[in-house]
Scaffold this active site. Structure first.
Site, PDB file in Angstrom:
ATOM      1  N   CYS A  99      12.662  -0.926  -3.481  1.00 27.94           N
ATOM      2  CA  CYS A  99      12.795   0.487  -3.872  1.00 27.94           C
ATOM      3  C   CYS A  99      11.754   0.796  -4.929  1.00 27.94           C
ATOM      4  CB  CYS A  99      14.163   0.734  -4.492  1.00 27.94           C
ATOM      5  SG  CYS A  99      15.489   0.647  -3.312  1.00 27.94           S
ATOM      6  N   GLU A 120       9.625  -1.789   1.952  1.00 29.78           N
ATOM      7  CA  GLU A 120      10.792  -1.828   2.832  1.00 29.78           C
ATOM      8  C   GLU A 120      11.009  -0.467   3.499  1.00 29.78           C
ATOM      9  OE1 GLU A 120      14.550  -3.791   1.423  1.00 29.78           O
ATOM     10  OE2 GLU A 120      15.389  -1.922   2.129  1.00 29.78           O
TER      11      GLU A 120
HETATM   12  N1  ACO Z   1       4.890  17.089  -2.880  1.00 24.50           N
HETATM   13  C1  ACO Z   1       3.718  16.811  -2.268  1.00 24.50           C
HETATM   14  N2  ACO Z   1       3.019  15.667  -2.491  1.00 24.50           N
HETATM   15  C2  ACO Z   1       3.544  14.795  -3.364  1.00 24.50           C
HETATM   16  C3  ACO Z   1       4.752  15.022  -4.040  1.00 24.50           C
HETATM   17  C4  ACO Z   1       5.431  16.246  -3.773  1.00 24.50           C
HETATM   18  N3  ACO Z   1       6.591  16.524  -4.388  1.00 24.50           N
HETATM   19  N4  ACO Z   1       5.000  13.963  -4.847  1.00 24.50           N
HETATM   20  C5  ACO Z   1       3.984  13.103  -4.685  1.00 24.50           C
HETATM   21  N5  ACO Z   1       3.101  13.599  -3.792  1.00 24.50           N
HETATM   22  C6  ACO Z   1       1.870  12.989  -3.332  1.00 24.50           C
HETATM   23  C7  ACO Z   1       0.779  13.193  -4.361  1.00 24.50           C
HETATM   24  O1  ACO Z   1       0.080  14.376  -4.120  1.00 24.50           O
HETATM   25  C8  ACO Z   1      -0.070  11.959  -4.184  1.00 24.50           C
HETATM   26  O2  ACO Z   1      -0.951  12.087  -3.106  1.00 24.50           O
HETATM   27  P1  ACO Z   1      -2.503  12.451  -3.324  1.00 24.50           P
HETATM   28  O3  ACO Z   1      -2.985  11.601  -4.448  1.00 24.50           O
HETATM   29  O4  ACO Z   1      -3.091  12.094  -2.008  1.00 24.50           O
HETATM   30  O5  ACO Z   1      -2.500  13.902  -3.662  1.00 24.50           O
HETATM   31  C9  ACO Z   1       0.937  10.894  -3.762  1.00 24.50           C
HETATM   32  O6  ACO Z   1       2.069  11.587  -3.280  1.00 24.50           O
HETATM   33  C10 ACO Z   1       1.301   9.995  -4.898  1.00 24.50           C
HETATM   34  O7  ACO Z   1       1.432  10.735  -6.077  1.00 24.50           O
HETATM   35  P2  ACO Z   1       1.729  10.031  -7.452  1.00 24.50           P
HETATM   36  O8  ACO Z   1       1.633  11.048  -8.537  1.00 24.50           O
HETATM   37  O9  ACO Z   1       0.915   8.794  -7.594  1.00 24.50           O
HETATM   38  O10 ACO Z   1       3.243   9.582  -7.198  1.00 24.50           O
HETATM   39  P3  ACO Z   1       4.538   9.913  -8.038  1.00 24.50           P
HETATM   40  O11 ACO Z   1       4.417   9.389  -9.432  1.00 24.50           O
HETATM   41  O12 ACO Z   1       4.905  11.324  -7.889  1.00 24.50           O
HETATM   42  O13 ACO Z   1       5.577   8.953  -7.303  1.00 24.50           O
HETATM   43  C11 ACO Z   1       7.207   8.509  -5.668  1.00 24.50           C
HETATM   44  C12 ACO Z   1       5.762   8.935  -5.926  1.00 24.50           C
HETATM   45  C13 ACO Z   1       7.446   7.140  -6.322  1.00 24.50           C
HETATM   46  C14 ACO Z   1       7.466   8.395  -4.189  1.00 24.50           C
HETATM   47  C15 ACO Z   1       8.119   9.593  -6.329  1.00 24.50           C
HETATM   48  O14 ACO Z   1       7.961  10.790  -5.623  1.00 24.50           O
HETATM   49  C16 ACO Z   1       9.579   9.234  -6.366  1.00 24.50           C
HETATM   50  O15 ACO Z   1      10.012   8.451  -7.203  1.00 24.50           O
HETATM   51  N6  ACO Z   1      10.387   9.836  -5.480  1.00 24.50           N
HETATM   52  C17 ACO Z   1      11.826   9.650  -5.453  1.00 24.50           C
HETATM   53  C18 ACO Z   1      12.193   8.267  -4.978  1.00 24.50           C
HETATM   54  C19 ACO Z   1      11.496   7.914  -3.678  1.00 24.50           C
HETATM   55  O16 ACO Z   1      11.507   8.681  -2.732  1.00 24.50           O
HETATM   56  N7  ACO Z   1      10.897   6.714  -3.662  1.00 24.50           N
HETATM   57  C20 ACO Z   1      10.230   6.168  -2.498  1.00 24.50           C
HETATM   58  C21 ACO Z   1      11.231   5.620  -1.582  1.00 24.50           C
HETATM   59  S1  ACO Z   1      10.533   4.532  -0.369  1.00 24.50           S
HETATM   60  C22 ACO Z   1      10.864   2.959  -0.969  1.00 24.50           C
HETATM   61  O17 ACO Z   1      11.622   2.848  -1.895  1.00 24.50           O
HETATM   62  C23 ACO Z   1      10.153   1.772  -0.384  1.00 24.50           C
END
Ligand code: ACO
Ligand code: ZN
Length: 489
Positions: free
Chosen positions: A344, A378
């Site tokens: 996660c 995962e």
């Molecule tokens: N809308 C559109 N694009 C988004 C969004 C959003 N809300 N959030 C992130 N992105 C895109 C960014 O634009 C970026 O892409 P780019 O650089 O090509 O523009 C990319 O995603 C990564 O952005 P970061 O700023 O590096 O990521 P962030 O710190 O926002 O973290 C994460 C990404 C970890 C998925 C976060 O959104 C999160 O914690 N979400 C909730 C939990 C979750 O869904 N975790 C992943 C589950 S899958 C697993 O656990 C294996």
């Protein structure tokens, strides 16, 4: 006409039941998307309705009052479909996309499917693993996930592609007192499987607000904190040890005693103000469990596990004079038969969309490089997880391709997919799915070539300029452990 339908005409609001669908006015919007009624509650001010917007991610689900329901267009649940399409609880049907797209993305997100074999293979393996665990627990397999196997063969062949040469730049046409009560917990098998969403209670956000350090954060999803604190307007979490308290006063008392200013475990990385702490889910169980509880507020598609023993947790912090503040984390199985290098992953909402997610992902691959392995997250991925991984894979692979120089005596640079995997620790299937999605692979005169056009190179350059914080492998002080040899976690 039945009595029911008579009363519906006299008082349309009383005819609204769980499972009904109708347009609902979204918060902070002028849109009236179709929504499903998940739950109904009587309050002093009248009825309130918990709605799920059909084409939106579940994190936008909310309680609304009657005036936001467009009763003129109500669709009643059909009895014959009650057990399948309109369950009233909208059980997400897991699909082969790699994302939980039964809860489609927020507006503006378009997570299209990963169809790479690693996703399918992972799903298949997970299915078998689940089956084994279920049998171990004396549960019967309900066969709900049995559709997964049948499709994998059709694209399995992709994994065997080998791409011998590259043509870059050619102009050619992306417990303890803190232990949550068993009663409110959907499942405690220790499984990482997607939860089956069979509990109505877990569909509904149960926490209004959390306060963590200097932030107040609105939860996105259900998390099984003890029921007695879920009624509160806010719960207060110690940002260092993650224990929760029911009032700010209680937290202040806790903070006077709490000896921590950083997560437990070892600091294995530090560059500038960013640090990573590695902690063992067995040795630091309480912290790990509280971290899972906190994470579950923002992660919808994973089962919360109380058996944290099989996992390591990598907590990323930002340092200032008050201490090391948690920004995000990822967990990782000590031993993964499926080559998962992340279980996660989470960036806490106040830190999202600033590049920290990619930093966490980059760190997870850096660990895999130190282990001399390839890895993959995962499955299934969330919508935001999929976006972040896709973007990371694309940037990492393009960085390598663009930097390639032809070897002496050769006109074009040459590189195999295996070499990309070795250099990045990205699993072969994910490399292939990235190249395929980017439409970089062409078949030309009997061989596969990769062609990069100028626009792609230019947009990559611009994206990399934005990616200011990067992992520096020199700052990682870590030796991988061979958990298989240790015999015990
Ligand atoms: N809308 C559109 N694009 C988004 C969004 C959003 N809300 N959030 C992130 N992105 C895109 C960014 O634009 C970026 O892409 P780019 O650089 O090509 O523009 C990319 O995603 C990564 O952005 P970061 O700023 O590096 O990521 P962030 O710190 O926002 O973290 C994460 C990404 C970890 C998925 C976060 O959104 C999160 O914690 N979400 C909730 C939990 C979750 O869904 N975790 C992943 C589950 S899958 C697993 O656990 C294996
Ligand atoms: Zn504390």
């Amino acid at each position: 006409m039945s009595e029911d339908s008579n009363s519906a005409i006299l008082d349309p609001i009383s005819s609204v039941t769980e499972g009904c669908r109708l347009p609902v006015l979204m918060t902070n919007g002028e849109d009236w998307p179709l929504a499903e009624i998940i739950s109904i509650k009587d309050t002093d001010a009248g009825k309130v309705f918990y709605v799920h917007y059909i084409d939106y991610n579940k994190r936008l689900d909310e309680w609304v009052e009657e005036d936001r329901l467009d009763l003129r267009k109500i669709q009643y649940p059909r009895r014959d479909l009650a057990s399948s399409t309109t369950t009233g609880l909208n059980t997400p049907k897991k699909t082969l996309t790699g994302a939980t797209n039964s809860r489609p993305s927020s507006p503006g997100l378009t997570p299209d499917p990963i169809t790479g074999p690693s996703v399918l293979a992972a799903l298949q393996q997970k299915q078998q693993k689940l089956k084994r665990r279920k049998l171990d627990h004396g549960e019967e397999d309900d066969g709900r996930r049995s559709s997964i196997g049948s499709l994998s063969g059709s694209i399995g062949g992709l994994a065997d592609i080998d791409i011998p040469s590259l043509t870059p730049l050619t102009p050619q046409p992306p417990s303890t007192p803190q232990q949550p009560p068993a009663s409110s917990v959907p499942r405690q098998t220790g499984s990482l499987a997607t939860h089956s969403d069979d509990h109505a209670i877990t569909r509904i956000k149960n926490m209004k607000m959390i306060e963590l350090g200097k932030f107040r954060i609105k939860p996105w999803y259900f998390s099984p904190y003890p029921q007695e604190i879920t009624n509160l307007d806010c719960i207060y979490i110690c940002e260092f040890c993650l224990k929760y308290r029911k009032s700010r006063k209680c937290l202040e008392r806790h903070l006077q005693k709490c000896p921590f200013k950083h997560p437990p475990g070892n600091e294995i990385y530090r560059k500038g103000s960013i640090s990573f702490f590695e902690l063992d889910g067995r040795k630091n169980k309480l912290y790990a469990q509280n971290l899972c509880l906190l994470a579950k507020l923002f992660l919808d598609h994973k089962t919360l596990y109380y058996d944290t023993d099989p996992f390591l947790f990598y907590v990323m912090t930002e340092y200032d004079a008050r201490g090391y503040h948690i920004v995000g984390y990822f967990s990782k199985e000590k031993e993964s038969s499926e080559d998962y290098n992340v279980a996660c992953i989470l960036t806490l909402p106040p830190y999202q969309r600033k590049g920290y997610g990619k930093l966490l992902i980059e760190f997870s691959y850096e660990l895999s490089k130190f282990e001399g392995k390839t890895g993959s997250p995962e499955k299934p991925l969330s919508d935001l997880g999929l976006l972040s991984y896709r973007s990371y894979w694309k940037q990492t692979i393009l960085e390598i391709l663009i930097g390639l120089k032809p070897q002496e005596g050769q006109e074009k640079p040459q590189l195999t997919i295996n070499e990309i995997c070795e250099q990045t620790s990205i699993k072969k299937e994910d490399v292939i799915s990235t190249l395929t999605t980017l439409e970089l692979i062409n078949y030309y005169r009997g061989q596969y070539i990769l062609t990069l056009n100028k626009d792609l190179v230019e947009s990559h350059r611009r994206m990399m300029e934005k990616r200011k914080i990067r992992i520096d492998s020199k700052n990682l002080h870590w030796t991988p452990k061979d958990w298989a040899k240790r015999g015990k976690w």
